[in-house]
Design an enzyme around this catalytic site. Structure first.
Site, PDB file in Angstrom:
ATOM      1  N   ASP A   1      -4.285  -6.476   5.525  1.00 27.36           N
ATOM      2  CA  ASP A   1      -5.216  -7.380   6.211  1.00 27.36           C
ATOM      3  C   ASP A   1      -5.178  -8.768   5.592  1.00 27.36           C
ATOM      4  OD1 ASP A   1      -6.174  -5.467   8.037  1.00 27.36           O
ATOM      5  OD2 ASP A   1      -7.388  -4.559   6.458  1.00 27.36           O
TER       6      ASP A   1
ATOM      7  N   ASN B   1       0.854  -1.192   0.000  1.00 31.99           N
ATOM      8  CA  ASN B   1       0.000   0.000   0.000  1.00 31.99           C
ATOM      9  C   ASN B   1       0.888   1.240   0.000  1.00 31.99           C
ATOM     10  OD1 ASN B   1       0.438   0.937   2.875  1.00 31.99           O
ATOM     11  ND2 ASN B   1      -0.263  -1.158   3.214  1.00 31.99           N
TER      12      ASN B   1
HETATM   13  O1  C5P Z   1      -8.718  -2.208  10.711  1.00 32.49           O
HETATM   14  P1  C5P Z   1      -7.741  -1.188  10.288  1.00 32.49           P
HETATM   15  O2  C5P Z   1      -6.671  -1.753   9.400  1.00 32.49           O
HETATM   16  O3  C5P Z   1      -8.313   0.046   9.713  1.00 32.49           O
HETATM   17  O4  C5P Z   1      -7.076  -0.731  11.661  1.00 32.49           O
HETATM   18  C1  C5P Z   1      -6.074   0.197  11.700  1.00 32.49           C
HETATM   19  C2  C5P Z   1      -5.262   0.062  12.953  1.00 32.49           C
HETATM   20  O5  C5P Z   1      -5.002  -1.313  13.218  1.00 32.49           O
HETATM   21  C3  C5P Z   1      -3.915   0.716  12.814  1.00 32.49           C
HETATM   22  O6  C5P Z   1      -3.498   1.147  14.101  1.00 32.49           O
HETATM   23  C4  C5P Z   1      -3.060  -0.429  12.302  1.00 32.49           C
HETATM   24  O7  C5P Z   1      -1.694  -0.228  12.589  1.00 32.49           O
HETATM   25  C5  C5P Z   1      -3.633  -1.614  13.035  1.00 32.49           C
HETATM   26  N1  C5P Z   1      -3.553  -2.885  12.321  1.00 32.49           N
HETATM   27  C6  C5P Z   1      -2.703  -3.845  12.766  1.00 32.49           C
HETATM   28  N2  C5P Z   1      -2.650  -5.065  12.128  1.00 32.49           N
HETATM   29  C7  C5P Z   1      -3.416  -5.315  11.051  1.00 32.49           C
HETATM   30  C8  C5P Z   1      -4.297  -4.328  10.566  1.00 32.49           C
HETATM   31  C9  C5P Z   1      -4.324  -3.120  11.222  1.00 32.49           C
HETATM   32  O8  C5P Z   1      -1.983  -3.612  13.740  1.00 32.49           O
HETATM   33  N3  C5P Z   1      -3.344  -6.504  10.465  1.00 32.49           N
END
Ligand code: C5P
Length: 405
Positions: free
Chosen positions: A285, A216
């Site tokens: 994700d 990304n």
């Molecule tokens: O669910 P989302 O990706 O939007 O969440 C963002 C937050 O979760 C950020 O603080 C990001 O660093 C963390 N995150 C994480 N591990 C993942 C996905 C997101 O630590 N696999």
């Protein structure tokens, strides 16, 4: 050269820059520019030998507020020019510091202006030596260095490499960025001393075949600002960085990672040491199911191609669930719409103590650039929308807030 961080709270703080007679004296001009771009006020003193390498006029042209050279010069402030830095400067940095100046400072001699000003100075003194490796290794220089360190002065040690005379060894002036960090930490409150902060930053990179990956546009700048600000405030910082994350101060303990799973493993192993974690990384994700070491060929797929993905662990969610009492967790939420509602929902389901939401894609917000526009909410129900701020200033304010959680 751009300063690696510009903090509004330091604007107008005053630095006195001492320059000695070394070939590296020309680098002091770049250092002065870094300080000015960081919005510091700068005055300068040159030893008599330094004036043989660089001119006072060059520093004056770069907006030095005063350029001292001669202890016995007439004019404004005379005859007490040697006491002016003591009265007005917040820190004194000597770069490059010659062997002679180190010897003068260690012995307490005040036989020229720089040494007299340093002897009178009672706030932080940072010394960045540069000289021939033989002069650096000499027992007299080493004894002077130890003596100055024992007195509590900060030394930014010279680095290995080829020096002006062609010899190889330790003697080159340290990187200007490292001198900049050493100076800046002297201007910052040390209110995070004794704390350990874990920061994740940057993107992750999930390989698909031998040459392609899923990633990304995160630049890692927000996390770098958090890591740097915490470091400058005295914290021990454990940074788990994704590919391409920016350079961090040398004192930050950096762990470079590639995939989300590698980032998770590194963060998880460090987490027990931390008092708080700030999770700024844009973690994938999902990862594409890898197709092996080689390069995937178009003829293997035909007109269209479907790629299968598998889920990655949510680092923030897992570490929040595993935390011990008192460990604080700060998450980020990069959103494209409904910022406040989305961020609030994330605060709850990820069990964070605080969430920082920002809209990605806007001119003053998001992945690229130096600015961010954020909405912050914590578990005590406090919520604020901040105006457009530099990422450095957002980081500073988040650390202030973290202290109150
Ligand atoms: O669910 P989302 O990706 O939007 O969440 C963002 C937050 O979760 C950020 O603080 C990001 O660093 C963390 N995150 C994480 N591990 C993942 C996905 C997101 O630590 N696999």
């Amino acid at each position: 050269m751009e300063p690696p961080i510009v903090l509004s709270c330091l604007a107008g703080r005053r630095v006195h820059l001492g320059v000695c007679g070394s070939v590296a004296a020309y680098k002091a001009l770049d250092l002065m520019r870094l300080f000015r771009k960081a919005r510091l006020r700068v005055s300068v003193v040159l030893t008599p030998a330094a004036t043989r390498f660089v001119t006072p006029l060059s520093f004056a042209a770069l907006e030095a507020e005063a350029v001292d050279t001669d202890m016995f010069a007439a004019g404004e402030g005379a005859p007490f020019g040697h006491l002016r830095p003591r009265a007005v400067a917040d820190a004194f940095v000597v770069a490059p510091a010659s062997a002679t100046t180190l010897a003068r400072l260690a012995a307490g001699l005040a036989d020229e202006m720089l040494a007299a000003q340093a002897l009178a100075f009672s706030r932080p003194l940072v010394l960045a030596p540069a000289m021939n490796p033989g002069m650096w290794a000499n027992a007299a220089t080493q004894a002077n260095v130890r003596c100055l360190q024992e007195r509590g002065h900060s030394l930014v040690l010279p680095v290995l490499g080829r020096v002006a005379c062609g010899e190889e060894g330790q003697g080159r002036l340290a990187d200007l960025e490292d001198i900049f960090w050493a100076l800046l930490s002297k201007l910052c409150p040390q209110d995070m001393a004794g704390k350990t902060l874990l920061v994740t930053l940057g993107p992750t990179r999930e390989p698909w075949d031998g040459v392609r990956c899923w990633t990304n546009l995160s630049s890692g700048r927000m996390g770098a600002a958090v890591a740097t600000a915490a470091f400058l405030r005295g914290a021990r910082v454990l940074a788990v960085a994704g590919p391409g994350a920016p350079r961090l101060p040398g004192g930050v303990e950096r762990h470079d990672t590639g995939t989300a799973r590698e980032m998770f493993a590194a963060a998880r192993s460090l987490w027990p040491q931390a008092d708080a974690g700030i999770f700024t990384a844009a973690v994938a994700d999902y990862s594409p199911l890898p197709l092996g070491e080689g390069k995937f060929k178009k003829r293997q797929a035909g007109e269209s191609l479907s790629i299968a993905f598998s889920g990655n662990p949510d680092i923030l969610f897992h570490l929040a669930a595993e935390r011990r009492i008192g460990q604080k967790v700060v998450g980020f939420a990069a959103e494209t719409s409904d910022l406040e509602a989305q961020a609030t929902a994330k605060l709850e389901w990820k069990k964070a103590d605080m969430i920082v939401g920002n809209l990605v894609g806007g001119a003053d917000s998001g992945f690229a650039g130096d600015k961010n526009t954020v909405f912050v909410r914590d578990i005590h129900g406090r919520a604020e929308s901040w105006p457009v701020l530099s990422k450095a200033d957002v980081a500073w304010r988040l650390l202030d807030w973290l202290e109150t959680l």
